[in-house]
Write an enzyme that holds these catalytic residues in place. Structure first.
Site, PDB file in Angstrom:
ATOM      1  N   ASN A 490     -26.618   8.283  33.793  1.00 32.76           N
ATOM      2  CA  ASN A 490     -27.065   7.774  32.507  1.00 32.76           C
ATOM      3  C   ASN A 490     -25.900   7.032  31.864  1.00 32.76           C
ATOM      4  O   ASN A 490     -25.071   7.612  31.175  1.00 32.76           O
ATOM      5  CB  ASN A 490     -27.541   8.912  31.601  1.00 32.76           C
ATOM      6  CG  ASN A 490     -28.178   8.387  30.330  1.00 32.76           C
ATOM      7  OD1 ASN A 490     -27.956   7.247  29.934  1.00 32.76           O
ATOM      8  ND2 ASN A 490     -28.964   9.233  29.689  1.00 32.76           N
ATOM      9  N   ASP A 491     -25.872   5.732  32.087  1.00 30.37           N
ATOM     10  CA  ASP A 491     -24.814   4.874  31.533  1.00 30.37           C
ATOM     11  C   ASP A 491     -24.636   5.076  30.036  1.00 30.37           C
ATOM     12  O   ASP A 491     -23.583   4.750  29.485  1.00 30.37           O
ATOM     13  CB  ASP A 491     -25.206   3.394  31.713  1.00 30.37           C
ATOM     14  CG  ASP A 491     -24.818   2.858  33.071  1.00 30.37           C
ATOM     15  OD1 ASP A 491     -23.976   3.484  33.741  1.00 30.37           O
ATOM     16  OD2 ASP A 491     -25.379   1.823  33.452  1.00 30.37           O
ATOM     17  N   CYS A 492     -25.678   5.546  29.389  1.00 33.57           N
ATOM     18  CA  CYS A 492     -25.677   5.628  27.926  1.00 33.57           C
ATOM     19  C   CYS A 492     -25.207   6.981  27.414  1.00 33.57           C
ATOM     20  O   CYS A 492     -25.182   7.202  26.210  1.00 33.57           O
ATOM     21  CB  CYS A 492     -27.071   5.338  27.387  1.00 33.57           C
ATOM     22  SG  CYS A 492     -27.598   3.670  27.762  1.00 33.57           S
TER      23      CYS A 492
END
Lengths: 827, 827
Positions: A490-492
């Site tokens: 999850n890049d975020c």
């Protein structure tokens, strides 16, 4: 509500109205030249790199949404219209757009004239062809003008839309009213006078009655494109662009008796000349056109285009032959046999670069993205998968970490999206294992591969995998779980970022050091791919590495079940300060989807495979899957976490920047739904797995296209979650890891046919909906005809008969290439 | 052909048709909030930084050219139209757009309804106002709906047009149907939930009958903006944007008796909230609107807008009072008194950031650009010129070189456009000298100024100027001429670059070292500003520096006259290998404009000031000016060099990348025409000087607006040269150093009134066209009323009488502030 239908025998989706909620597109090309093409003929073309070699101009987020494409204006006795509906938008008596595998056909009819255009990029060519068939469906003779039109991009798509001070002075073209093959051609040669050795050719295979290359002349000042002046006048102005905006257009005069048809071929090609053949004259003012002439000659007839279409269809028949299913569920069959595999090939070609949601200017190839995409295309193009693996591994650093992305043209890592995503290293292990299972090519482990592309740093690929394992084990936090670094899958989820500056990138801003943020996702990933690593090491006889990894996998499994466990589900992470994330103790973000899917997929907490049993309900896997359905499940798929965050969480970063229900903040992020679905098959909950599969799979959503909005033939990255205003609405179709993971899910786990190191596993798990089905799988050259008789009884696994003889277990040993193996599976 | 006319008494240009060849724009705002506004209401608004704080979306290079603005749709009984013509383009019974100083008025009338909108950014506000007056010009009562409309940009203009994967999920608004001041408001709050502390408010001062904030709802899928659905329906849909594209629109119902008028005020404002006042509720879901409410309250009536317009006009009257001319040439008067000074202020505010040719995303403040712009605005805002000088000097390096540009927000140098442009250092000397001449503020030389913004590195500003001189003298080539570095004033003359990679930037790619490329332009610049330096050093009593510089100036003069001279004109440069550029011996690029103008302006080769004399004809200055007219002169101005290059010259770089006749390759690059014009006044050729001035000055080109294409009230950077297909066509209007240099030329050299260190010089040189004129000049607080009686006789200079008494020479000593001095000049 639908806007078309599938035509499975033609392997096409048929759009029967221009008025879809959003442009529905297709991709042409699979080698060096690519085009995006909407059902209204919108989109653009490029050679290899969507940023640096853009042939035609497209304007994203425009009004209307989809203007910019290859259009054909018709002036039929003063009635001006476009068969693609856009841009003129005159009402059509008939409209149909067919998106096939690498080609599309758009047909419009009005006032007794039918115009059918077939678009494709032929195999081996750097050109988009358009074969236009005009048919007079009226009772009277017809005489009309057609104006094919493209707008050229000045090559670098980013510069093209920012550097007007220069660009409005450099446009240049050449016009050839009669080509050697008897048509007409326009050459877009902006910057060819200086350092470029390439030009675009826009040609028509008949002598044009006129041409235009100056946009202001063709369109007319202040006109909308649909009001273009030249088609309205019915007469080309023979304008020559100089500076300003070069376009290409021809006037083609056509006469048709009642019932008569005529073909016209339109070519948009990309040509490179060697230095010594750059010019046709000593003064270096005239472009050498030999290569363009040869191209135009090759496609000088409609029949030559038909042959190219036939060759392309055969190419796809071959590609798709390695996996197919026949069942009573036509939606399943069309997704498995056609569209999901097609989308996997498009993600192979495009990664995340160019779609109607990605401009083709920002992102290169992702280390993680490509490793996962590979799972979906390794069976289609194993030799290119091998090359991709080597490219990816070459951007790894000696400590096992990696650039988060690299440039496809240079194959060098870059820092545009930063580095230090601690899940990256183990994806490489997953990709390599999948490749070896598919091909049996153990030799790849000995392939010399450099670190960070540095010549002389080559070591066998296996050593890269060792570095991947090392990187996880040398980056563990206080709970024995992996440190998350910049982010995990999850890049975020930016646990070390603490950004307070508006607009600052969470991917590249400096991280705060000294924290202890850990990721249960990476822990689960390590368990899954750590087991693969053990198998690879054992096969090489490297027992020391195998044992070390096996011990670490066991320790990680225990860490997940103790410190990674919240009581009813797996925690998502520990934050910078060591506080849990994804716990029932919080009001928001109580439960997250990723570790539930990935941990159980890896076997963590699976104590029973009968979901009707009390052991199952009491097991961590059973508890977690129950909680997932309760808290994350919706009619449109499972949301990423729940409840979504209503305010910004500075210690969590980008995930909390989205409005609730969108993207990673409680959206249905389709990429991770398959992990839960696979987890359900692992835990024996096949009926629920198949149900979850259908909720996000586009063919099953076709009837709610007015809600879903995007193409019903390919996956989208995201569907708005239950807390969003527009729950059920999809965004970012085509270029998403969702394609690969869903193909893995449906082909390997629901239908249950998956290659392992030593044989083909047959282990279907999809509940009672499909009592019988047949899978044909070509693996390592042999063909497996697998007939499944499926009671769908919970807890039941398949018993196999191979060529009439029962076998132990569910692994069919690989047969010699060229043979056919008949497998009967009963459960 | 004209498309309007000047209204000098109102200080406005009046455009009488929407169908100009290109959108003709104006700038609103002069402090923190800026808008670009075309005569068709196109353009956009931003707060301080055109890239990072963009309020509304604009699409450059679109079809049609100018869509994106603040539009007012009218539905009058089913007849939908826009008073700005665009975007609906319904025919108007009357159209007029008036661009004034910081405000514009656009009036459209159709079917008995007249709609007049006045736009401005009030002093001290961060908002654009629009006062709309509806007048019923028919005999019957009218009842209609009006729909003001803007499309919001998601703040970062670059990200807004590239990052759709994120941006199409983050749009958020709030709607307030009734504001405390009795109107309605829409709040664009995208990303306010996270790190932004600012929002946009779009308000109307009457209660709206409805609103829309969702673009797809307002416009309708696949509609052109001119076909927008809500205005067509005559009824707002009360849509609330969620993700996708937020817009602002109201439905305002208006009823008018015959002859009746009503005002509506529309506000587009930018508001920042302190952290502790960010939210109106404890859950942090509702934006605190207090500041927006106060803004809307301040402009709740038409009268309040009228007052703001009045204040703005007074502001400009004050600004423009320091220089004015009254003559028989109305074109001259309007350029000098109004438009040229106005354009100088716009370049002060905008540098080269945001025009209809510059996107506002790429460039910061140029070291060289700003130093030259200063010449044009120092008399208008001397205190801000002082600040600008300090900002510029702070980005100088300790060796005297400089960043080529710096960011206005941070005032830090950046490398986006590279560094090592060897003319940069001496521009600083020119700017400082001009400032001191204007103000008498010698103290600025003692102002502590750092190098490269490094705290602790501060030295007196004078030391920076010493470093500038040092930099030239330590970078001399084999002919004693300055090495050119990356480039000189001509950014495109890249003598050390040797680029062969397509698309590579000539400004930032690595230079080849070891060459001896020299610039005669920098040599001439050194002579001119070296003399200024000598004066500054002498005034400080630093005789050592003065003598050193004077000697160097003399040596440079000699170098120019020997190795810098080609026989009939000055050479342009020596290339990397030491071969001359700009010589009669070559077929292309024989003569270049820059050194001819700059050297003679600096006095080099001036041996006579009577152009009718044989000495003049035999002097280098006379020869060069004759050659300039012969070889570079055209009806549309003087081209940069001749003949233009027809092929790429790898040893010369970007200059040869343009098609012949465009930009630096033989275009009329207006910025350097003034140098020749000043040179002509220095050499006594006033008649030719005034003639050359008129050829590029927009008011004189108004009659050929169909050829010139751009605004007839401001200069353009470039007019296509004689070898171009479209000779005479202008490009890149507004943001160009042309503005400052032409104001210097006309005010200081043609009209001849220029501040020197010790007094005001009165030395007109413009030939016989203007027998009499009067200049009013306010300098250092005193007012000089200067009456000129001008025979125009070649070789004649002015004799002066000051307050009735003749004086020696042409310098009027500065008088005490508050006094008025009457000067009579006769020549």
């Amino acid at each position: 509500m639908r806007y078309g239908h599938f035509d499975d025998s033609a392997r096409e989706y048929v759009i029967t109205t221009p008025h879809t909620p959003y442009p529905w597109i297709n991709y042409l090309g699979s080698e060096q030249f690519f085009s995006l093409l909407s059902h209204q003929a919108g989109g653009y073309s490029f050679y290899r790199d969507a940023k640096l070699r853009r042939l035609t101009r497209y304007r994203y987020n425009n009004i209307p949404t989809d203007v910019g494409g290859r259009y054909l204006f018709v002036n039929d006795g003063g009635d001006v219209w476009t068969p693609s509906w856009l841009p003129v938008k005159a009402d059509l008596d008939h409209f149909e757009a067919r998106h096939g595998l690498g080609y599309s056909t758009i047909t419009g009819e009005r006032g007794g004239l039918r115009v059918e255009s077939t678009f494709l990029v032929p195999l081996g060519e750097t050109a988009e062809l358009q074969k236009v068939t005009f048919t007079n469906t009226s009772d009277a003779p017809k005489s009309f003008q057609a104006f094919p039109y493209v707008e050229f991009c000045l090559w670098n798509a980013e510069d093209d839309q920012t550097n007007y001070q220069r660009n409005l002075s450099i446009g240049e073209v050449e016009v050839e009213e009669t080509t050697p093959s008897g048509g007409s051609a326009i050459y877009h040669r902006t910057e060819y006078r200086e350092r470029r050795d390439h030009y675009a050719v826009f040609g028509v295979n008949v002598p044009a009655a006129g041409f235009d290359t100056d946009r202001d002349t063709f369109v007319g000042a202040y006109n909308y494109l649909g009001e273009a002046a030249v088609p309205r006048a019915g007469k080309a102005a023979n304008s020559v662009a100089s500076g300003w905006y070069p376009v290409g257009s021809f006037q083609v005069d056509v006469e048709l008796a009642p019932g008569e048809s005529k073909d016209v071929v339109i070519v948009l090609g990309y040509v490179e000349n060697p230095d010594e053949e750059k010019w046709a004259d000593d003064a270096h003012q005239v472009v050498d056109k030999q290569r363009a002439h040869a191209l135009l000659e090759r496609f000088a007839t409609g029949a030559s285009v038909d042959a190219a279409v036939t060759a392309l269809k055969e190419h796809w028949t071959n590609l798709l032959s390695s996996y197919s299913v026949r069942s009573s569920d036509e939606k399943l069959d069309r997704m498995v046999n056609i569209w999901n595999q097609y989308q996997c090939m498009v993600t192979f070609n495009m990664s995340r670069s160019a779609s109607f949601f990605e401009t083709g200017m920002g992102r290169g190839m992702g280390f993680r993205d490509s490793s996962q995409d590979l799972l979906g295309f390794v069976h289609l193009v194993p030799e290119r998968a091998r090359e991709r693996i080597v490219d990816i591994a070459s951007t790894q650093f000696p400590d096992g970490s990696a650039y988060h992305q690299y440039q496809p043209l240079t194959k060098r890592g870059n820092h545009n999206l930063g580095s230090g995503f601690n899940d990256d290293p183990m994806w490489l292990v997953g990709g390599v294992a999948a490749y070896i299972k598919e091909t049996g090519d153990w030799g790849i482990l000995d392939e010399p591969v450099p670190f960070d592309n540095a010549e002389g740093s080559e070591v066998p690929l296996f050593e890269h995998l060792v570095k991947s394992v090392d990187h996880v084990l040398t980056h563990l936090g206080p709970h024995g779980l992996p440190l998350i670094g910049r982010a995990d899958w999850n890049d975020c989820l930016n646990l070390n970022c603490f950004s307070t500056t508006p607009g600052e990138s969470f991917q590249t801003t400096g991280n705060k050091t000294g924290g202890v943020a850990e990721s249960t996702f990476i822990a689960a990933q390590f368990v899954l791919y750590g087991k693969e690593f053990v198998a690879l090491a054992r096969h090489r006889g490297d027992e020391a590495q195998a044992t070390r990894a096996a011990d670490a996998v066991e320790a990680m499994t225990q860490a997940l079940l103790t410190d990674g466990w919240d009581g009813r589900w797996f925690l998502r992470a520990y934050d910078y300060y060591g506080n849990p994330i994804g716990t029932d103790a919080h009001d928001e973000g109580k439960i997250w989807i990723e570790p539930q899917g990935f941990a159980i997929m890896a076997g963590v907490g699976v104590e029973s495979t009968d979901p009707t049993s009390p052991q199952w309900a009491a097991s961590p896997a059973g508890k977690a899957l129950t909680a997932v359905e309760e808290m994350l499940g919706t009619d449109h798929g499972m949301v990423l976490q729940y409840p979504a965050y209503t305010t910004y969480q500075v210690h969590m970063g980008e995930v909390s920047t989205y409005p609730p229900g969108y993207k990673e903040n409680g959206g249905i992020f389709c990429h991770n739904n398959p992990w839960v679905i696979i987890a359900e098959t692992v835990a024996g909950a096949g009926a629920s797995a198949f149900d979850h599969y259908k909720r996000i799979t586009p063919a099953y959503r076709e009837d709610i296209s007015d809600v879903h909005k995007l193409e019903p033939y390919v996956y989208a990255q995201m569907i708005a979650g239950k807390e969003a205003v527009r729950h059920g609405e999809a965004k970012n179709s085509w270029l998403t890891g969702t394609a690969a993971w869903n193909f893995v899910t449906v082909s390997q786990y629901l239908l249950g046919v998956r290659p392992d190191f030593d044989g083909l596993v047959v282990d279907p798990q999809l509940g009672p909906d499909l009592p019988e089905f047949t899978v044909t799988r070509v693996a390592r050259g042999a063909t497996y005809e697998i007939t499944v008789t499926n009671s769908g009884t919970p807890g039941r696994r398949a018993s196999l008969t191979v060529d009439g003889a029962p076998i132990e277990g569910r692994t069919v040993p690989y047969a010699p290439a060229g043979t056919t193996v008949r497998v009967a599976a009963v459960l």
